[in-house]
Design a protein around this motif. Structure first.
Motif, PDB file in Angstrom:
ATOM      1  N   ASP A   1       1.996 -12.257  10.186  1.00 32.27           N
ATOM      2  CA  ASP A   1       3.462 -11.844  10.419  1.00 32.27           C
ATOM      3  C   ASP A   1       3.499 -10.622  10.232  1.00 32.27           C
ATOM      4  OD1 ASP A   1       4.125 -14.599  10.893  1.00 32.27           O
ATOM      5  OD2 ASP A   1       4.533 -14.918   9.081  1.00 32.27           O
ATOM      6  N   PHE A   2       2.729  -9.763   9.550  1.00 37.34           N
ATOM      7  CA  PHE A   2       2.940  -8.457   9.139  1.00 37.34           C
ATOM      8  C   PHE A   2       2.471  -7.446  10.142  1.00 37.34           C
ATOM      9  CE2 PHE A   2       1.368  -4.592   6.880  1.00 37.34           C
ATOM     10  CZ  PHE A   2       2.398  -4.198   6.253  1.00 37.34           C
ATOM     11  N   VAL A   3       1.298  -7.755  10.897  1.00 39.60           N
ATOM     12  CA  VAL A   3       0.734  -6.701  11.725  1.00 39.60           C
ATOM     13  C   VAL A   3       1.503  -6.646  13.159  1.00 39.60           C
ATOM     14  CG1 VAL A   3      -1.574  -7.180  10.836  1.00 39.60           C
ATOM     15  CG2 VAL A   3      -0.722  -8.445  12.518  1.00 39.60           C
ATOM     16  N   ASP A   4       1.519  -5.756  13.576  1.00 35.33           N
ATOM     17  CA  ASP A   4       2.309  -5.386  14.994  1.00 35.33           C
ATOM     18  C   ASP A   4       1.414  -5.480  16.276  1.00 35.33           C
ATOM     19  OD1 ASP A   4       4.714  -5.148  13.535  1.00 35.33           O
ATOM     20  OD2 ASP A   4       4.053  -3.036  12.879  1.00 35.33           O
ATOM     21  N   SER A   5       0.240  -5.454  15.902  1.00 36.41           N
ATOM     22  CA  SER A   5      -0.793  -5.335  17.222  1.00 36.41           C
ATOM     23  C   SER A   5      -2.011  -6.047  16.981  1.00 36.41           C
ATOM     24  CB  SER A   5      -0.905  -3.891  17.662  1.00 36.41           C
ATOM     25  OG  SER A   5      -1.842  -3.134  16.549  1.00 36.41           O
ATOM     26  N   TYR A   6      -2.813  -6.654  17.822  1.00 35.52           N
ATOM     27  CA  TYR A   6      -4.112  -6.998  17.609  1.00 35.52           C
ATOM     28  C   TYR A   6      -5.075  -6.065  17.378  1.00 35.52           C
ATOM     29  CZ  TYR A   6      -2.749 -11.461  19.725  1.00 35.52           C
ATOM     30  OH  TYR A   6      -2.146 -12.827  19.831  1.00 35.52           O
TER      31      TYR A   6
ATOM     32  N   GLU B   1      -4.570  -3.493  15.110  1.00 38.15           N
ATOM     33  CA  GLU B   1      -4.274  -3.548  13.570  1.00 38.15           C
ATOM     34  C   GLU B   1      -4.901  -4.684  13.122  1.00 38.15           C
ATOM     35  OE1 GLU B   1      -0.340  -3.265  10.728  1.00 38.15           O
ATOM     36  OE2 GLU B   1      -0.149  -3.117  13.059  1.00 38.15           O
TER      37      GLU B   1
ATOM     38  N   ARG C   1      -4.552   2.783  16.145  1.00 35.26           N
ATOM     39  CA  ARG C   1      -3.491   1.862  15.820  1.00 35.26           C
ATOM     40  C   ARG C   1      -3.902   1.372  14.358  1.00 35.26           C
ATOM     41  NH1 ARG C   1       0.189  -0.375  19.208  1.00 35.26           N
ATOM     42  NH2 ARG C   1       1.109  -0.898  17.103  1.00 35.26           N
TER      43      ARG C   1
ATOM     44  N   ASP D   1      -1.958   2.098  11.178  1.00 36.82           N
ATOM     45  CA  ASP D   1      -0.506   1.727  11.167  1.00 36.82           C
ATOM     46  C   ASP D   1      -0.588   0.526  10.054  1.00 36.82           C
ATOM     47  OD1 ASP D   1      -0.213   2.848  13.363  1.00 36.82           O
ATOM     48  OD2 ASP D   1      -0.099   1.409  14.824  1.00 36.82           O
TER      49      ASP D   1
ATOM     50  N   LYS E   1       2.538   1.238   6.608  1.00 39.62           N
ATOM     51  CA  LYS E   1       3.830   0.251   6.237  1.00 39.62           C
ATOM     52  C   LYS E   1       3.636   0.326   4.782  1.00 39.62           C
ATOM     53  CE  LYS E   1       2.381  -2.395   9.832  1.00 39.62           C
ATOM     54  NZ  LYS E   1       2.240  -3.553  10.545  1.00 39.62           N
TER      55      LYS E   1
END
Length: 275
Positions: A150-155, A157, A236, A239, A243
């Motif tokens: 749920d935390f990551v924003d991209s594959y 990452e 990426r 990233d 956070k």
């Protein structure tokens, strides 16, 4: 510079004592490894905490002695790894069907396709937990929490995180940690297989895998190369740490107690590796 070179020179000397009978190819690999260690130590000294460059160099000396003192053959690793895996899944809530599982498995496949050695088959387990974490245990068992997914924003990452965890296995970080714990807990005396398995399980089954801070830097660098080789966007990868960076407290006491480097330093070093 001297504080970094001294431990590495000690490695050269100590290994040289045992180098008789080694092939020319093996000696060349050792020399190249030392060169790489020096380069990495200098990078970490620049982008990491003031302690991290010298500690990276000293860690290489420790690794030489750990690798020479105890090594698990393939059968022992397989038995131990399987036992740890079953201990983990008994103590955690496992998600058998997750919407992202196929996508994560595809990333694992792309990452592990980069490996020269195919001795280890990597196996994915998703754990139902709000904690943002991933860890690996001996034998290529990978664990990822739903909180991380749920935390990551991209594959991209996520690929970096998976590459990082695969690197812990490839670079023998868990095995070396087990070796150190074995020596410190038994004072070089033999212990039962049951006690040994229990000790290893306690080391590895926690969601905050207790790798040394220097191992984390090494896993970041090697994991980055794996994810990059698999075709993911290196821009990426940082990233993930951006956070965390704004929430962390970077004081000396936290540095000394933490099992991981500060997110800011890891982000800075990733930027160095990609330039």
């Amino acid at each position: 510079m001297n504080k970094i070179l001294l431990p590495l020179l000690l490695i050269c000397y100590s290994t040289g004592i045992y180098s008789q009978g080694l092939s020319e190819k093996k000696l060349k690999e050792i020399v190249e490894s030392y060169k790489s260690s020096i380069e990495t130590a200098l990078v970490i000294e620049d982008c990491g905490h003031v302690f991290d460059g010298p500690l990276y160099a000293a860690k290489q000396l420790e690794n030489v002695f750990l690798d020479a003192s105890l090594n698990f053959n393939s059968k022992e690793r397989k038995v131990m790894a399987s036992s740890i895996f079953y201990d983990v899944i008994r103590s955690k809530k496992i998600v058998k069907h997750h919407a992202s599982k196929d996508s994560v498995l595809a990333i694992v496949q792309k990452i592990t396709n980069q490996l020269v050695s195919k001795d280890v088959i990597y196996k994915l387990t998703i754990i139902d937990s709000k904690q943002v974490n991933a860890f690996t245990t001996m034998g290529g068992y990978l664990y990822i929490t739903t909180g991380l997914l749920d935390f990551v924003d991209s594959y991209d990452e996520l690929a970096f995180v998976i590459g990082h965890e695969v690197a812990h296995e490839i670079k023998l970080h868990t095995q070396r940690k087990v070796t150190k714990m074995l020596y410190s807990s038994s004072f070089f005396k033999l212990i039962s297989i049951a006690d040994f398995k229990k000790m290893v399980s306690s080391i590895n089954s926690s969601l905050s895998a207790p790798f040394d801070q220097i191992d984390e830097y090494e896993a970041d660098k090697y994991g980055l190369l794996l994810a990059k080789g698999a075709g993911y966007d290196v821009n990426r990868f940082g990233d993930f740490f951006k956070k965390f960076e704004k929430y962390e407290k970077r004081d000396l006491l936290t540095k000394l107690k933490s099992t991981h480097p500060f997110a800011k330093h890891r982000k800075n070093c990733i930027s160095k590796y990609t330039n």
